[in-house]
Design an enzyme around this catalytic site. Structure first.
Site, PDB file in Angstrom:
ATOM      1  N   LYS A 101       0.813  -1.227   0.000  1.00 53.58           N
ATOM      2  CA  LYS A 101       0.000   0.000   0.000  1.00 53.58           C
ATOM      3  C   LYS A 101       0.845   1.274   0.000  1.00 53.58           C
ATOM      4  CE  LYS A 101      -2.492  -0.636   3.481  1.00 53.58           C
ATOM      5  NZ  LYS A 101      -3.238  -0.453   4.708  1.00 53.58           N
ATOM      6  N   ARG A 145     -11.176   2.034   7.901  1.00 51.21           N
ATOM      7  CA  ARG A 145     -10.838   0.683   8.361  1.00 51.21           C
ATOM      8  C   ARG A 145     -12.031  -0.030   8.950  1.00 51.21           C
ATOM      9  NH1 ARG A 145      -4.904   1.400  10.321  1.00 51.21           N
ATOM     10  NH2 ARG A 145      -3.975   0.387   8.528  1.00 51.21           N
ATOM     11  N   ARG A 165      11.660  -8.166   6.053  1.00 50.10           N
ATOM     12  CA  ARG A 165      11.908  -6.728   5.907  1.00 50.10           C
ATOM     13  C   ARG A 165      13.032  -6.254   6.833  1.00 50.10           C
ATOM     14  NH1 ARG A 165       6.656  -3.181   5.353  1.00 50.10           N
ATOM     15  NH2 ARG A 165       6.282  -3.669   7.534  1.00 50.10           N
ATOM     16  N   ARG A 176      12.169  -4.121  12.303  1.00 51.33           N
ATOM     17  CA  ARG A 176      11.189  -3.475  13.184  1.00 51.33           C
ATOM     18  C   ARG A 176      10.628  -4.496  14.158  1.00 51.33           C
ATOM     19  NH1 ARG A 176       6.775  -0.320   9.805  1.00 51.33           N
ATOM     20  NH2 ARG A 176       5.554  -1.590  11.193  1.00 51.33           N
ATOM     21  N   ARG A 212      -2.424  -8.284  13.024  1.00 51.08           N
ATOM     22  CA  ARG A 212      -2.852  -7.276  12.049  1.00 51.08           C
ATOM     23  C   ARG A 212      -3.796  -7.880  11.002  1.00 51.08           C
ATOM     24  NH1 ARG A 212       2.570  -4.459  10.135  1.00 51.08           N
ATOM     25  NH2 ARG A 212       3.694  -5.820  11.556  1.00 51.08           N
TER      26      ARG A 212
END
Ligand code: ZN
Length: 212
Positions: free
Chosen positions: A8, A83, A122, A155, A166
């Protein structure tokens, strides 16, 4: 619309560069409001400090404030909003009020297996902000930024466990929003599993269908 890791952020940046419209990201807005200590930002902080989701009315008020700025008169891109169904219904009202109803909803679809690889692989450079992926876009030397030689970091919430949380939130709250927009004929499905340029080409084609 799209889950964490669906691309996104990358696609949003490319869309606003193409369309010359503001990128309205609720995540960025929360971070900015916290930094500037606005009343809405401080209100949101109370919930975020407890690890709770920011209530709809605060998020909605923040988006409404943003949509009323002059630069949205020629259009805008929403990222991370709405959302929930309550947010979607409020958005419909405020978008009508500013004379800019939603024209299109882009839904980035990526399988869970691929999301897991993207998220857990990531790595970020703390110095220049470059983003790598151990599988899809590795640095030349493992764990080291190509640009400046800094040690890459992961992260804290880029774990399978956090992704599951999530994804559950996305399925519970955001799937119904996509269904709602589907019944209004606004949704264009985008296959987010392709290369960046190919994903963006699908988006450009979708945007062309609603161009005035
Ligand atoms: Zn770097």
């Amino acid at each position: 619309m799209g889950a964490a890791g669906s691309g996104k952020g990358t696609m949003s940046a490319k869309i606003v560069a193409l369309e010359h419209i503001p990128h309205i990201s609720t995540g960025d807005m929360f971070r900015a409001a916290l930094k500037e200590e606005t009343s809405l930002g401080l209100e949101a902080k109370k919930y975020m400090d407890k690890g709770l989701l920011v209530p709809d009315e605060i998020t909605i008020a923040m988006v409404e404030e943003r949509l009323r700025k002059d630069d949205c008169k020629a259009g805008y891109l929403l990222d991370g909003f709405p959302r929930t169904l309550a947010q979607a219904k409020s958005l419909e009202k405020m978008a009508d009020e500013i004379g800019r109803p939603l024209q299109i909803v882009l839904n980035l679809e990526v399988s869970k297996d691929l999301l897991i690889k993207r998220i857990t692989g990531r790595r970020l450079c703390p110095v220049c902000g470059a983003i790598y992926n151990t599988e899809f876009n590795p640095p030349k030397v493992e764990g080291i930024c190509d640009n400046d030689g800094a040690a890459l970091i992961q992260r804290k919430d880029d774990t399978v466990e956090q992704l599951e949380v999530r994804l559950k939130e996305h399925n519970d709250n955001t799937r119904p929003v996509i269904e709602y927009y589907r019944t209004h004929g606004l949704v264009h499905e985008i296959n987010g599993e392709q290369a960046t340029d190919d994903v963006f080409n699908q988006i450009v084609n979708a945007l062309d269908t609603v161009r005035n």
